[in-house]
Design a protein around this motif. Structure first.
Motif, PDB file in Angstrom:
ATOM      1  N   SER A 191      -8.740  -4.712   4.685  1.00 30.67           N
ATOM      2  CA  SER A 191      -8.288  -6.041   4.252  1.00 30.67           C
ATOM      3  C   SER A 191      -7.824  -6.021   2.801  1.00 30.67           C
ATOM      4  O   SER A 191      -6.861  -6.679   2.428  1.00 30.67           O
ATOM      5  CB  SER A 191      -9.410  -7.072   4.441  1.00 30.67           C
ATOM      6  N   GLN A 192      -8.510  -5.230   1.960  1.00 31.45           N
ATOM      7  CA  GLN A 192      -8.071  -5.120   0.559  1.00 31.45           C
ATOM      8  C   GLN A 192      -6.695  -4.459   0.483  1.00 31.45           C
ATOM      9  O   GLN A 192      -5.862  -4.819  -0.346  1.00 31.45           O
ATOM     10  CB  GLN A 192      -9.090  -4.300  -0.254  1.00 31.45           C
ATOM     11  N   VAL A 193      -6.467  -3.491   1.419  1.00 29.24           N
ATOM     12  CA  VAL A 193      -5.173  -2.838   1.415  1.00 29.24           C
ATOM     13  C   VAL A 193      -4.087  -3.866   1.731  1.00 29.24           C
ATOM     14  O   VAL A 193      -3.053  -3.928   1.083  1.00 29.24           O
ATOM     15  CB  VAL A 193      -5.153  -1.677   2.448  1.00 29.24           C
ATOM     16  N   GLN A 194      -4.416  -4.737   2.689  1.00 28.48           N
ATOM     17  CA  GLN A 194      -3.451  -5.798   3.042  1.00 28.48           C
ATOM     18  C   GLN A 194      -3.175  -6.709   1.857  1.00 28.48           C
ATOM     19  O   GLN A 194      -2.034  -7.005   1.525  1.00 28.48           O
ATOM     20  CB  GLN A 194      -4.016  -6.628   4.182  1.00 28.48           C
ATOM     21  N   ASP A 195      -4.273  -7.153   1.211  1.00 32.46           N
ATOM     22  CA  ASP A 195      -4.129  -8.029   0.023  1.00 32.46           C
ATOM     23  C   ASP A 195      -3.240  -7.389  -1.029  1.00 32.46           C
ATOM     24  O   ASP A 195      -2.375  -8.016  -1.620  1.00 32.46           O
ATOM     25  CB  ASP A 195      -5.500  -8.305  -0.616  1.00 32.46           C
ATOM     26  N   TYR A 196      -3.529  -6.124  -1.281  1.00 33.25           N
ATOM     27  CA  TYR A 196      -2.736  -5.413  -2.296  1.00 33.25           C
ATOM     28  C   TYR A 196      -1.278  -5.431  -1.925  1.00 33.25           C
ATOM     29  O   TYR A 196      -0.406  -5.732  -2.735  1.00 33.25           O
ATOM     30  CB  TYR A 196      -3.249  -3.973  -2.429  1.00 33.25           C
ATOM     31  N   ARG A 197      -1.044  -5.138  -0.673  1.00 33.34           N
ATOM     32  CA  ARG A 197       0.360  -5.048  -0.256  1.00 33.34           C
ATOM     33  C   ARG A 197       1.023  -6.412  -0.276  1.00 33.34           C
ATOM     34  O   ARG A 197       2.229  -6.527  -0.387  1.00 33.34           O
ATOM     35  CB  ARG A 197       0.437  -4.418   1.139  1.00 33.34           C
ATOM     36  N   ARG A 198       0.183  -7.484  -0.260  1.00 36.01           N
ATOM     37  CA  ARG A 198       0.772  -8.826  -0.371  1.00 36.01           C
ATOM     38  C   ARG A 198       1.015  -9.178  -1.852  1.00 36.01           C
ATOM     39  O   ARG A 198       1.518 -10.244  -2.146  1.00 36.01           O
ATOM     40  CB  ARG A 198      -0.173  -9.868   0.245  1.00 36.01           C
ATOM     41  N   GLY A 199       0.620  -8.343  -2.696  1.00 35.09           N
ATOM     42  CA  GLY A 199       0.960  -8.615  -4.102  1.00 35.09           C
ATOM     43  C   GLY A 199      -0.226  -8.688  -5.060  1.00 35.09           C
ATOM     44  O   GLY A 199      -0.059  -8.925  -6.258  1.00 35.09           O
ATOM     45  N   ASN A 200      -1.408  -8.510  -4.571  1.00 34.23           N
ATOM     46  CA  ASN A 200      -2.550  -8.551  -5.486  1.00 34.23           C
ATOM     47  C   ASN A 200      -2.739  -7.192  -6.185  1.00 34.23           C
ATOM     48  O   ASN A 200      -3.538  -6.362  -5.805  1.00 34.23           O
ATOM     49  CB  ASN A 200      -3.812  -8.937  -4.706  1.00 34.23           C
ATOM     50  N   ASP A 201      -1.944  -7.014  -7.263  1.00 33.47           N
ATOM     51  CA  ASP A 201      -1.900  -5.718  -7.960  1.00 33.47           C
ATOM     52  C   ASP A 201      -3.241  -5.295  -8.507  1.00 33.47           C
ATOM     53  O   ASP A 201      -3.540  -4.124  -8.666  1.00 33.47           O
ATOM     54  CB  ASP A 201      -0.933  -5.774  -9.151  1.00 33.47           C
ATOM     55  N   LYS A 202      -4.031  -6.285  -8.845  1.00 30.60           N
ATOM     56  CA  LYS A 202      -5.289  -5.976  -9.515  1.00 30.60           C
ATOM     57  C   LYS A 202      -6.182  -5.087  -8.663  1.00 30.60           C
ATOM     58  O   LYS A 202      -7.073  -4.405  -9.174  1.00 30.60           O
ATOM     59  CB  LYS A 202      -6.046  -7.264  -9.849  1.00 30.60           C
ATOM     60  N   LEU A 203      -5.929  -5.120  -7.361  1.00 34.06           N
ATOM     61  CA  LEU A 203      -6.786  -4.344  -6.468  1.00 34.06           C
ATOM     62  C   LEU A 203      -6.626  -2.833  -6.652  1.00 34.06           C
ATOM     63  O   LEU A 203      -7.472  -2.065  -6.191  1.00 34.06           O
ATOM     64  CB  LEU A 203      -6.512  -4.723  -5.009  1.00 34.06           C
ATOM     65  N   LEU A 204      -5.556  -2.420  -7.339  1.00 35.06           N
ATOM     66  CA  LEU A 204      -5.384  -0.985  -7.556  1.00 35.06           C
ATOM     67  C   LEU A 204      -6.622  -0.390  -8.226  1.00 35.06           C
ATOM     68  O   LEU A 204      -7.124   0.659  -7.828  1.00 35.06           O
ATOM     69  CB  LEU A 204      -4.142  -0.708  -8.413  1.00 35.06           C
ATOM     70  N   GLN A 205      -7.123  -1.130  -9.207  1.00 37.63           N
ATOM     71  CA  GLN A 205      -8.302  -0.628  -9.931  1.00 37.63           C
ATOM     72  C   GLN A 205      -9.505  -0.523  -8.997  1.00 37.63           C
ATOM     73  O   GLN A 205     -10.343   0.366  -9.145  1.00 37.63           O
ATOM     74  CB  GLN A 205      -8.644  -1.530 -11.127  1.00 37.63           C
ATOM     75  N   PHE A 206      -9.580  -1.434  -8.050  1.00 42.03           N
ATOM     76  CA  PHE A 206     -10.657  -1.395  -7.063  1.00 42.03           C
ATOM     77  C   PHE A 206     -10.593  -0.084  -6.266  1.00 42.03           C
ATOM     78  O   PHE A 206     -11.595   0.623  -6.110  1.00 42.03           O
ATOM     79  CB  PHE A 206     -10.554  -2.611  -6.129  1.00 42.03           C
ATOM     80  N   PHE A 207      -9.371   0.279  -5.832  1.00 37.89           N
ATOM     81  CA  PHE A 207      -9.234   1.527  -5.051  1.00 37.89           C
ATOM     82  C   PHE A 207      -9.530   2.746  -5.916  1.00 37.89           C
ATOM     83  O   PHE A 207     -10.161   3.699  -5.486  1.00 37.89           O
ATOM     84  CB  PHE A 207      -7.830   1.632  -4.443  1.00 37.89           C
ATOM     85  N   VAL A 208      -9.074   2.681  -7.177  1.00 41.59           N
ATOM     86  CA  VAL A 208      -9.367   3.795  -8.107  1.00 41.59           C
ATOM     87  C   VAL A 208     -10.870   3.968  -8.222  1.00 41.59           C
ATOM     88  O   VAL A 208     -11.416   5.066  -8.078  1.00 41.59           O
ATOM     89  CB  VAL A 208      -8.746   3.530  -9.500  1.00 41.59           C
ATOM     90  N   GLY A 209     -11.550   2.843  -8.424  1.00 44.00           N
ATOM     91  CA  GLY A 209     -12.997   2.886  -8.586  1.00 44.00           C
ATOM     92  C   GLY A 209     -13.691   3.454  -7.370  1.00 44.00           C
ATOM     93  O   GLY A 209     -14.565   4.321  -7.485  1.00 44.00           O
ATOM     94  N   GLN A 210     -13.276   2.981  -6.202  1.00 45.65           N
ATOM     95  CA  GLN A 210     -13.913   3.444  -4.964  1.00 45.65           C
ATOM     96  C   GLN A 210     -13.680   4.939  -4.756  1.00 45.65           C
ATOM     97  O   GLN A 210     -14.593   5.674  -4.360  1.00 45.65           O
ATOM     98  CB  GLN A 210     -13.370   2.647  -3.767  1.00 45.65           C
ATOM     99  N   THR A 211     -12.459   5.382  -5.061  1.00 47.26           N
ATOM    100  CA  THR A 211     -12.153   6.798  -4.856  1.00 47.26           C
ATOM    101  C   THR A 211     -12.958   7.657  -5.837  1.00 47.26           C
ATOM    102  O   THR A 211     -13.522   8.687  -5.484  1.00 47.26           O
ATOM    103  CB  THR A 211     -10.646   7.063  -5.039  1.00 47.26           C
TER     104      THR A 211
END
Lengths: 483, 513
Positions: free
Chosen positions: B463-483
């Motif tokens: 779902s976060q991937v979907q949000d990001y792809r809808r334009g929520n750029d801030k989520l990039l940091q979330f993925f960085v953190g998780q990785t």
């Protein structure tokens, strides 16, 4: 001491004809027998006998130092470890130094046996030895006369035959003038030739340790022991000491003696001038050439000296404040009270006078007019000597303008007392070596001939004195009652 | 010289100009005293380091300490001063119980050092040249102990005769800030030269300040007061500030400033007159007859000059101009020689690249220099501070730190990991390579490993991937953190970012992340 010189005594000691202990005991007994002279402040019998025993042991082993077993006295201005050193002052009446002066150390190393500490003018300030907290010294030639000062006790002890030599210090004539008054030989070496370490300071740029003895030869023996550079005295000179004894054989032949016109001026007693001229005539007979020379600034020596010496003294004596050692007044009420009363009580009149004069001369507003001017005069006086020594080898004149004066005669008149130093102070201002030699008598009292040499020419000076004494016997005359 | 108008000034200054000169007493760090063989070490029991000369026993004589002379010359050369071929010791005469001889041996008319200049960097970055009129040798006095005995004062002569260099500036400083900057510059210099330990608490570095004020624009000096013996930089600044304001108040009230000596009362932040000094002292200076002139030959001067290393201001300038460091960094690094030398060694110790292909060269030189500066002033300074160690006693040497920073620079480890490795090095666990290897801290920059981890994360959070792809750029940091979490923090951050963006599609690209 049977008139024997140091060389004869050393020979007798080495031949075991006499022991060092016997000589020390004899000297101590003589000192006690002549307590009328008041020549000693302290006799150090135990230390003397111990030193004599060490000398005897060394003599027995055959490895004795040159002066081993020769008794002598120290002027009580040289610090002696464990033996009180008073400077004839109430201030230091109970001061026991924890170290030896270099002169003390060197004479001990040379095997000489110190029997005690000779009286002097307080802090070496005086020309009559009347300024001693321990009372005046008397002249062995005439008990109503002064022995001269400040090394009066040293001179009297030698003249009376108590010891063959004594140490002295000379700031403005304090070896030569008492030597002249007591009919003995006194050597003031060049400034820097003898270490001042442990020699209690009066005026540092003028103070000079030296010897009072019966002859120039004996002075040479003692100078050989005490001369030389000392790393503990920054003003001591690295100039190598010469073999003063070996040099004595140099004759007077061809020696040019400058007769300083100014030293035969108005104040010089006729009898003194005549005796000195007679002694110089004897030098001439020995092959010396007499040349008249002039020291045009000689008349400025006294005023310059009596600014510079008190100025330095005022500072040198500031350490006697009642705080760490020395006389301390009872029950001080404040710091100021501690200082003023301790110093007023601890110092005698002449010392206080000179501290006041010196303080004044260094004070703001007076420094240029007095101290700096006196230093310029000092330069001129040194230049006078340098110019004269361009043409002569030695300079001669009477050591003092008169023979020994009476006790009390000048005590109330400091300026008259200062004027008696007229022929001696210039030598200190210029830092030169000078020798006072017995040169006959006037009014039945000894007269001194002063010879002055260029700096560090002590060997020349002593040789001239020795040669004169080979031909004369003034130095062998002793007052009645001499041991 | 600077104009005071440019300076931040206390509000009260207004139309007045302050004029300040400092007299600094730097204790020369010789083993023995200026004129005696007694030791100078701090903290001995009272009077255990007092020779016969130091208590002024009769017959004692001063023998000058050559090492003290040479240290004075060293200072003189460092400020471009004139070194006197012959200088004179003089006696300053006054009575005081802690002054054993009744005079202090000092230099008066002919000091060994005269006419020097010292560049001083002010906090605002400006550099002023302060004229130093003279620096002379003198001996310290003893110390009165008023509380040690009942109804009496004791005196400790351990300090009596300790060699001091009195450094006298011209009255050219115009604010408390300038005065303190100058004081610090001298403090840095004397320690840099190795002639003074600079310890203010132990009294090895003391300062008296002469302060006056005058109408701005006037060239006549006002009546000055002297503030004695203030023992910290902060108090010097406070004392001068207070004194300037006090004098202005006095003058504005139409009164006159009294020439006097004042003491700084740190508890109340004010100065007050020193008691009992109402009479002007006449010190009756005259040349000390116990001491011949201090003679210095040209050859001796050159020999000392040859031992001078680069001076603090020159090195500061080099760090800025050649290494490109910010002024503030350069100034901090050059505040003491040990730090500057550490930094120098660190910069020089850069090891070769560990991995083939990594950035071998210092395109790099300036970046490396900056990285080194950051670490010396940051992590290293903090560790030293916490351990209360001087840099000379550091637990991580310059070569060891260079080994660590090299791995940081070549991307083997991240900044965060580097701090962890540094802490381990500080704790004595070995060099950087060993710790990185033992703890497996090397960054993962291998694309295959990174891609696998990213795939796993994207699969875990659809779902976060979907949000990001809808334009929520801030989520990039979330993925960085998780990785990062998945890779225990060892992912190479730039590589990780790039791969994430790639896998998430192009929407976030081009936005300057």
């Amino acid at each position: 001491m049977s008139g024997g010189g140091i060389a004869q005594l050393a020979q007798a000691l080495r031949a075991r004809r006499v022991s060092a202990r016997a000589l020390a005991e004899r000297a101590l007994a003589a000192a006690r027998a002549r307590s009328d002279l008041n020549a000693f402040i302290t006799l150090s019998e135990d230390a003397a006998l111990a030193a004599a025993d060490r000398a005897d042991a060394a003599l027995a082993r055959g490895d004795a130092a040159p002066l081993a077993g020769i008794p002598f006295a120290h002027k009580d201005i040289f610090c002696t470890r464990g033996i009180r050193t008073t400077c004839a002052s109430r201030m230091l009446e109970r001061f026991v130094p924890p170290y030896d002066a270099t002169v003390v150390e060197r004479l001990a190393a040379a095997g000489a046996v110190a029997i005690g500490k000779a009286n002097l003018d307080e802090f070496a300030m005086g020309s009559s030895n009347e300024n001693s907290h321990f009372g005046p010294v008397r002249n062995p030639w005439d008990a109503t006369r002064v022995p001269g000062g400040s090394s009066g006790g040293s001179a009297a002890a030698v003249a009376a035959g108590i010891v063959p030599f004594a140490t002295g210090t000379d700031t403005g004539g304090s070896i030569r003038q008492p030597a002249a008054f007591c009919g003995i030989t006194g050597l003031k070496p060049s400034y820097g030739r003898v270490s001042r370490f442990g020699m209690i300071a009066f005026a540092s740029s003028l103070d000079c340790g030296g010897v009072l003895a019966r002859s120039a030869e004996d002075c040479a023996h003692v100078l050989a022991a005490i001369a030389g550079h000392d790393p503990r005295d920054a003003t001591s000179v690295a100039h190598p000491a010469e073999d003063y004894v070996a040099a004595l054989s140099t004759t007077l032949k061809g020696i040019r003696i400058g007769v300083a016109r100014e030293y035969f001026g108005a104040g010089v007693a006729d009898g003194v001038a005549a005796a000195v001229r007679a002694a110089l005539a004897e030098c001439e007979r020995q092959g010396a050439r007499l040349v008249e020379v002039s020291l045009p600034h000689a008349h400025l020596a006294i005023p310059a000296y009596y600014v510079i010496a008190p100025a330095e003294a005022s500072s040198n004596l500031a350490r006697y404040d009642g705080v760490r050692y020395g006389h301390r007044c009872d029950d001080p009420q404040s710091l100021e009270d501690l200082y003023t009363r301790s110093r007023a009580e601890g110092f005698g009149r002449e010392v206080r006078r000179r501290i006041l004069v010196g303080t004044y001369a260094l004070s703001a507003g007076y420094y240029d007019a007095y101290y700096l001017r006196a230093q310029r005069v000092r330069r001129l006086i040194a230049d006078d000597f340098a110019a004269a020594f361009a043409t002569v080898d030695l300079i001669a004149g009477p050591t003092t303008p008169t023979v020994a004066f009476r006790l009390g005669e000048k005590a109330a008149d400091p300026l008259a007392m200062y004027a008696a130093d007229v022929n001696t102070v210039a030598v200190n201002l210029a830092g030169l070596p000078a020798l006072s030699l017995p040169a006959g008598f006037s009014e039945g009292l000894p007269v001194g001939l002063q010879l002055i040499a260029p700096a560090f020419a002590e060997a020349r000076l002593l040789a001239a004195g020795y040669q004169l004494q080979l031909a004369t016997d003034w130095h062998l005359r002793q007052p009645t009652g001499a041991k | 010289m600077s104009s005071s108008a440019l300076n931040p000034q206390p509000a009260a200054l207004g139309t007045w100009q302050a004029v300040i000169g400092l007299e600094i007493h730097a204790q020369l760090n010789t083993a023995s005293k200026l004129f005696s063989g007694a030791a100078t070490a701090y903290g001995a029991a009272p009077n255990r380091q007092a020779a016969a000369l130091d208590v002024a026993l009769p017959g004692t004589l001063p023998v000058p300490n050559r090492a003290a002379r040479d240290k004075a010359i060293r200072f003189g050369l460092a400020i471009g001063a004139r070194i006197a071929e012959q200088s004179i010791f003089a006696r300053k005469n006054y009575f005081y119980p802690d002054l054993p001889k009744g005079y202090q041996i000092s230099q008066y008319e002919r000091p060994i050092v005269s006419d020097g200049r010292l560049p001083v960097r002010l906090d605002d970055g400006r550099v002023i040249e302060v004229a130093i009129q003279r620096a002379h040798l003198e001996e310290d006095a003893g110390k009165s102990l008023h509380d040690a005995f009942h109804a009496a004062s004791g005196i400790d002569f351990n300090r009596a005769g300790v060699p001091l260099l009195e450094i006298v500036s011209a009255p050219v400083l115009h604010s408390a800030q300038e005065a303190v900057a100058y004081l610090r510059a001298v403090h840095t210099l004397v320690r840099w030269l190795g002639i003074c330990d600079g310890n203010l608490q132990e009294g090895s570095f003391r300062c008296d300040a002469n302060v006056s004020v005058r109408p701005a624009g006037s060239s006549v000096l006002g009546t000055r007061t002297e503030i004695k013996n203030v023992n910290s930089f902060r108090f010097v600044e406070k004392a001068i500030e207070y004194e300037i304001e006090r004098q202005i108040r006095v003058l504005e009230n139409g009164e006159r400033v009294v020439q006097e000596t004042r003491l700084y009362d740190a508890a109340h932040h004010r100065t007050r007159p020193l008691r009992g000094k109402e009479e002007a002292e006449d010190y009756r200076y005259f040349p000390d007859p116990d001491l011949p002139p201090i003679v210095v030959t040209a050859a001796e001067i050159e020999a000392i000059r040859a031992t001078l290393s680069e001076l603090p201001h020159a090195r500061r300038r080099r760090y800025v101009e050649t290494l490109g460091l910010p002024e503030a960094d350069a100034a901090q690094l050059c505040a003491d020689k040990a730090t500057a030398d550490y930094y120098e060694a660190l910069c020089a110790a850069r090891p070769g690249p560990a991995k083939p292909g990594a950035d071998a060269n210092p395109a790099g030189g300036r970046e490396w220099a900056k990285l080194c500066a950051n670490w010396v002033l940051g992590e290293l300074a903090a560790a030293l501070n916490a351990a209360e160690l001087p840099i000379e006693a550091t637990r991580v040497t310059a070569p060891a730190l260079a080994g660590l920073l090299a791995r940081l620079a070549d991307g083997t480890i991240s900044g965060r990991i580097a701090k962890e490795v540094f802490a381990a090095m500080w704790a004595g666990e070995g060099d950087a390579e060993t710790i990185i290897a033992a703890r497996g801290l090397a960054q993962i920059s291998d694309d295959g490993a990174l891609a696998a981890a990213i795939d796993a994360v994207l699969a875990e959070f659809p779902s976060q991937v979907q949000d990001y792809r809808r334009g929520n750029d801030k989520l990039l940091q979330f993925f960085v953190g998780q990785t990062m979490k998945r890779l225990r923090g060892q992912a190479h951050p730039q590589r990780l970012n790039a791969l994430l963006r790639e896998k998430l599609g192009s929407r976030a690209e081009g936005r300057g992340l």
